[in-house]
Design an enzyme around this catalytic site. Sequence first.
Site, PDB file in Angstrom:
ATOM      1  N   ASP A 142       0.791  -1.229   0.000  1.00  0.00           N
ATOM      2  CA  ASP A 142       0.000   0.000   0.000  1.00  0.00           C
ATOM      3  C   ASP A 142       0.822   1.276   0.000  1.00  0.00           C
ATOM      4  O   ASP A 142       0.338   2.334   0.391  1.00  0.00           O
ATOM      5  CB  ASP A 142      -0.900  -0.003   1.241  1.00  0.00           C
ATOM      6  CG  ASP A 142      -0.107  -0.275   2.509  1.00  0.00           C
ATOM      7  OD1 ASP A 142       1.095   0.003   2.513  1.00  0.00           O
ATOM      8  OD2 ASP A 142      -0.697  -0.759   3.495  1.00  0.00           O
ATOM      9  N   GLU A 170      -0.119  -9.060  -1.349  1.00  0.00           N
ATOM     10  CA  GLU A 170      -0.748  -8.519  -0.126  1.00  0.00           C
ATOM     11  C   GLU A 170      -1.981  -7.684  -0.504  1.00  0.00           C
ATOM     12  O   GLU A 170      -2.153  -6.527  -0.112  1.00  0.00           O
ATOM     13  CB  GLU A 170       0.228  -7.703   0.724  1.00  0.00           C
ATOM     14  CG  GLU A 170      -0.216  -7.532   2.166  1.00  0.00           C
ATOM     15  CD  GLU A 170       0.771  -6.732   3.011  1.00  0.00           C
ATOM     16  OE1 GLU A 170       0.689  -5.486   3.004  1.00  0.00           O
ATOM     17  OE2 GLU A 170       1.603  -7.349   3.683  1.00  0.00           O
ATOM     18  N   GLU A 226      -2.352   5.093   2.982  1.00  0.00           N
ATOM     19  CA  GLU A 226      -2.243   3.689   2.553  1.00  0.00           C
ATOM     20  C   GLU A 226      -3.594   3.058   2.243  1.00  0.00           C
ATOM     21  O   GLU A 226      -3.701   2.210   1.348  1.00  0.00           O
ATOM     22  CB  GLU A 226      -1.513   2.859   3.610  1.00  0.00           C
ATOM     23  CG  GLU A 226      -0.025   3.178   3.742  1.00  0.00           C
ATOM     24  CD  GLU A 226       0.282   4.382   4.619  1.00  0.00           C
ATOM     25  OE1 GLU A 226      -0.668   4.989   5.157  1.00  0.00           O
ATOM     26  OE2 GLU A 226       1.471   4.742   4.755  1.00  0.00           O
ATOM     27  N   HIS A 268       5.802   5.256  13.220  1.00  0.00           N
ATOM     28  CA  HIS A 268       6.142   6.145  12.104  1.00  0.00           C
ATOM     29  C   HIS A 268       4.940   6.640  11.309  1.00  0.00           C
ATOM     30  O   HIS A 268       5.102   7.375  10.347  1.00  0.00           O
ATOM     31  CB  HIS A 268       7.090   5.430  11.133  1.00  0.00           C
ATOM     32  CG  HIS A 268       6.421   4.353  10.312  1.00  0.00           C
ATOM     33  ND1 HIS A 268       6.256   3.082  10.778  1.00  0.00           N
ATOM     34  CD2 HIS A 268       5.854   4.380   9.088  1.00  0.00           C
ATOM     35  CE1 HIS A 268       5.633   2.365   9.867  1.00  0.00           C
ATOM     36  NE2 HIS A 268       5.359   3.125   8.829  1.00  0.00           N
ATOM     37  N   ARG A 299       2.164   8.363   9.305  1.00  0.00           N
ATOM     38  CA  ARG A 299       1.993   9.743   8.836  1.00  0.00           C
ATOM     39  C   ARG A 299       0.826  10.446   9.541  1.00  0.00           C
ATOM     40  O   ARG A 299       0.929  11.609   9.915  1.00  0.00           O
ATOM     41  CB  ARG A 299       1.727   9.698   7.326  1.00  0.00           C
ATOM     42  CG  ARG A 299       1.986  10.933   6.550  1.00  0.00           C
ATOM     43  CD  ARG A 299       1.860  10.631   5.057  1.00  0.00           C
ATOM     44  NE  ARG A 299       3.049  10.019   4.514  1.00  0.00           N
ATOM     45  CZ  ARG A 299       3.992  10.676   3.858  1.00  0.00           C
ATOM     46  NH1 ARG A 299       3.884  11.964   3.657  1.00  0.00           N
ATOM     47  NH2 ARG A 299       5.042  10.052   3.392  1.00  0.00           N
ATOM     48  N   HIS A 339      12.627   5.538  13.041  1.00  0.00           N
ATOM     49  CA  HIS A 339      12.509   5.729  11.587  1.00  0.00           C
ATOM     50  C   HIS A 339      13.282   6.984  11.167  1.00  0.00           C
ATOM     51  O   HIS A 339      13.347   7.951  11.926  1.00  0.00           O
ATOM     52  CB  HIS A 339      11.012   5.871  11.276  1.00  0.00           C
ATOM     53  CG  HIS A 339      10.643   5.781   9.828  1.00  0.00           C
ATOM     54  ND1 HIS A 339      10.964   6.758   8.923  1.00  0.00           N
ATOM     55  CD2 HIS A 339       9.963   4.843   9.138  1.00  0.00           C
ATOM     56  CE1 HIS A 339      10.490   6.426   7.728  1.00  0.00           C
ATOM     57  NE2 HIS A 339       9.888   5.255   7.832  1.00  0.00           N
TER      58      HIS A 339
HETATM   59  C1  UD1 Z   1       6.458   4.992   3.783  1.00  0.00           C
HETATM   60  C2  UD1 Z   1       5.091   4.492   3.292  1.00  0.00           C
HETATM   61  C3  UD1 Z   1       4.376   3.761   4.424  1.00  0.00           C
HETATM   62  C4  UD1 Z   1       5.232   2.700   5.051  1.00  0.00           C
HETATM   63  C5  UD1 Z   1       6.569   3.293   5.447  1.00  0.00           C
HETATM   64  C6  UD1 Z   1       7.453   2.197   5.963  1.00  0.00           C
HETATM   65  C7  UD1 Z   1       3.918   5.884   1.668  1.00  0.00           C
HETATM   66  C8  UD1 Z   1       3.023   7.050   1.473  1.00  0.00           C
HETATM   67  N1  UD1 Z   1       4.258   5.634   2.925  1.00  0.00           N
HETATM   68  O1  UD1 Z   1       6.204   5.981   4.751  1.00  0.00           O
HETATM   69  O2  UD1 Z   1       3.192   3.160   3.903  1.00  0.00           O
HETATM   70  O3  UD1 Z   1       4.579   2.221   6.202  1.00  0.00           O
HETATM   71  O4  UD1 Z   1       7.183   3.895   4.304  1.00  0.00           O
HETATM   72  O5  UD1 Z   1       8.545   2.675   6.685  1.00  0.00           O
HETATM   73  O6  UD1 Z   1       4.298   5.239   0.726  1.00  0.00           O
HETATM   74  N2  UD1 Z   1      13.902   8.676   5.004  1.00  0.00           N
HETATM   75  C9  UD1 Z   1      15.269   8.686   4.881  1.00  0.00           C
HETATM   76  N3  UD1 Z   1      15.884   7.507   4.550  1.00  0.00           N
HETATM   77  C10 UD1 Z   1      15.221   6.336   4.360  1.00  0.00           C
HETATM   78  C11 UD1 Z   1      13.821   6.347   4.502  1.00  0.00           C
HETATM   79  C12 UD1 Z   1      13.170   7.513   4.811  1.00  0.00           C
HETATM   80  O7  UD1 Z   1      15.931   9.687   5.062  1.00  0.00           O
HETATM   81  O8  UD1 Z   1      15.850   5.306   4.094  1.00  0.00           O
HETATM   82  C13 UD1 Z   1      13.205   9.942   5.365  1.00  0.00           C
HETATM   83  C14 UD1 Z   1      13.188  10.971   4.237  1.00  0.00           C
HETATM   84  O9  UD1 Z   1      13.319  12.230   4.784  1.00  0.00           O
HETATM   85  C15 UD1 Z   1      11.774  10.835   3.686  1.00  0.00           C
HETATM   86  C16 UD1 Z   1      10.993  10.510   4.964  1.00  0.00           C
HETATM   87  O10 UD1 Z   1      11.846   9.656   5.698  1.00  0.00           O
HETATM   88  O11 UD1 Z   1      11.354  12.011   3.054  1.00  0.00           O
HETATM   89  C17 UD1 Z   1       9.644   9.860   4.760  1.00  0.00           C
HETATM   90  O12 UD1 Z   1       9.721   8.747   3.859  1.00  0.00           O
HETATM   91  P1  UD1 Z   1       8.405   8.348   2.994  1.00  0.00           P
HETATM   92  O13 UD1 Z   1       8.713   7.128   2.215  1.00  0.00           O
HETATM   93  O14 UD1 Z   1       7.904   9.534   2.252  1.00  0.00           O
HETATM   94  O15 UD1 Z   1       7.325   8.069   4.093  1.00  0.00           O
HETATM   95  P2  UD1 Z   1       7.279   6.998   5.259  1.00  0.00           P
HETATM   96  O16 UD1 Z   1       6.648   7.655   6.424  1.00  0.00           O
HETATM   97  O17 UD1 Z   1       8.610   6.345   5.405  1.00  0.00           O
HETATM   98  N1  UDP Z   2      12.008  -3.326  10.646  1.00  0.00           N
HETATM   99  C1  UDP Z   2      13.389  -3.348  10.477  1.00  0.00           C
HETATM  100  N2  UDP Z   2      14.169  -2.486  11.223  1.00  0.00           N
HETATM  101  C2  UDP Z   2      13.638  -1.611  12.101  1.00  0.00           C
HETATM  102  C3  UDP Z   2      12.212  -1.577  12.247  1.00  0.00           C
HETATM  103  C4  UDP Z   2      11.435  -2.434  11.486  1.00  0.00           C
HETATM  104  O1  UDP Z   2      13.918  -4.147   9.715  1.00  0.00           O
HETATM  105  O2  UDP Z   2      14.393  -0.867  12.756  1.00  0.00           O
HETATM  106  C5  UDP Z   2      11.169  -4.251   9.824  1.00  0.00           C
HETATM  107  C6  UDP Z   2      10.072  -5.008  10.538  1.00  0.00           C
HETATM  108  O3  UDP Z   2      10.517  -6.247  11.040  1.00  0.00           O
HETATM  109  C7  UDP Z   2       9.062  -5.252   9.452  1.00  0.00           C
HETATM  110  C8  UDP Z   2       9.224  -4.023   8.557  1.00  0.00           C
HETATM  111  O4  UDP Z   2      10.490  -3.450   8.902  1.00  0.00           O
HETATM  112  O5  UDP Z   2       9.408  -6.428   8.734  1.00  0.00           O
HETATM  113  C9  UDP Z   2       8.130  -3.050   8.792  1.00  0.00           C
HETATM  114  O6  UDP Z   2       8.469  -1.848   8.214  1.00  0.00           O
HETATM  115  P1  UDP Z   2       7.811  -0.471   8.651  1.00  0.00           P
HETATM  116  O7  UDP Z   2       7.371  -0.557  10.061  1.00  0.00           O
HETATM  117  O8  UDP Z   2       8.781   0.585   8.260  1.00  0.00           O
HETATM  118  O9  UDP Z   2       6.579  -0.346   7.641  1.00  0.00           O
HETATM  119  P2  UDP Z   2       5.076  -0.862   7.620  1.00  0.00           P
HETATM  120  O10 UDP Z   2       5.092  -2.333   7.782  1.00  0.00           O
HETATM  121  O11 UDP Z   2       4.346  -0.137   8.688  1.00  0.00           O
HETATM  122  O12 UDP Z   2       4.589  -0.434   6.285  1.00  0.00           O
END
Ligand code: UD1
Ligand code: UDP
Length: 369
Positions: free
Chosen positions: A97, A119, A133, A206, A208, A245
């Site tokens: 999602d 999924e 999502e 984490h 949003r 995160h």
């Molecule tokens: C995204 C997904 C969410 C998922 C989550 C898992 C969308 C809208 N959201 O949300 O469904 O649950 O990932 O973690 O697709 N950033 C870094 N380095 C990284 C990752 C993130 O710096 O490796 C920072 C960046 O500033 C980025 C911010 O995190 O802009 C947010 O990342 P983004 O993918 O936009 O949203 P998530 O909240 O991570």
């Molecule tokens: N996870 C990880 N390292 C972390 C936190 C989570 O590898 O520090 C793994 C966790 O086991 C799961 C996945 O990341 O398999 C979940 O990711 P996240 O919580 O970012 O996203 P969501 O599932 O909510 O979309």
Amino acid sequence: MKKITLVFGTRPEAIKMCPLVLELKSRPREFDVSVVVTGQHREMLDSVLQAFRVVPDIDLNIMSVSQTLFDVTQRVLAEMRRVLTENRPDVLLVHGDTTTAFASALAAFYLEIPVGHVEAGLRTYDIHAPYPEEFNRAAIDASAEYFFAPTAATRENLLREGKPAERIFVTGNTEIDALRFTVRGEYSHAELDWAADSRLVVMTAHRRENLKNAANPEGAMRGIFRAILRVVNEHPDVKIVYPVHLNPAVRDAAELLQNHPRIHLIEPLGVLDFHNFLAKAHLVLTDSGGIQESAPALGKPVLVLRDTTERPEGLQAGTLRLAGTGEDGVYAEFTRLLDDEKLYAEMSAAKNPYGDGTSARQIADILAK
Ligand code: UD1
Ligand code: UDP
């Protein structure tokens, strides 16, 4: 020979798609596989790719710091238009999602390339939770041709929406497959040594919709964190490890938990480490999707820091409980799970409803046909 392209961009998609990439690539007579990553996440994605030793064929590298939904959607849509126009697979596989999955599915739909949704069928039926999502998953299912639903309940959701029964396959969740690569009997880490004299609570947050926004200028996350501080102060035998995160807005909120002697805020863990932390935890606090699947498979009770979940099977099985996002509710539920031994024992013993770790093979078998 089927030409299959998989696309993913964030940590959770990578964790759940890598077992499928490895399965498909192990069958070169049946599948011509290419792996595209959008780089919606950077460090958190790369760490998973390294853990599974998956090398993408194409990396779109789209992430920017504090990116908006517009940024991600338009970059992925434009780049996937180009990639799919050149590549023209028989099927594009997307996962879950995220905005990577939504925009990639939309690009494939515009180009009349069939989409397989891994999924599929998860719903809260509240378009704002989780945000965005719930919209993404419904939109992907609107455009998909093949639905890999993890459970019977998700299949029912799809049937109720009029999806054809012969294109819906109940396969379990590949998150459980991932655990077979990661969890080890022999595992040690300095943070686990630190918590060895205590009940270890592993937490993540984490979402949003729980961050600061126009409707809630403080953000629900800070109330959740205040509740956690109250409970930890009342339970001297509890220690928390919270890998935070990389989203700067999450890091800002998490400052509330800094400087407590029994709470460690650490950098995101690699998936191998994180799954082994789950295996050693007393219980788990999370708003994550994937952790609602992996922790129960490891026999760990989960308090879900949300008002609703798309994983009702976990609630019914008794492995998950909803703590909500209000300070008092989180305080009450966390306290109860620490103090009520009977409830804790029941939740630990409940059966994981997300499959037996063979989902990738089942999906590959279906694609082969
Ligand atoms: C995204 C997904 C969410 C998922 C989550 C898992 C969308 C809208 N959201 O949300 O469904 O649950 O990932 O973690 O697709 N950033 C870094 N380095 C990284 C990752 C993130 O710096 O490796 C920072 C960046 O500033 C980025 C911010 O995190 O802009 C947010 O990342 P983004 O993918 O936009 O949203 P998530 O909240 O991570
Ligand atoms: N996870 C990880 N390292 C972390 C936190 C989570 O590898 O520090 C793994 C966790 O086991 C799961 C996945 O990341 O398999 C979940 O990711 P996240 O919580 O970012 O996203 P969501 O599932 O909510 O979309």
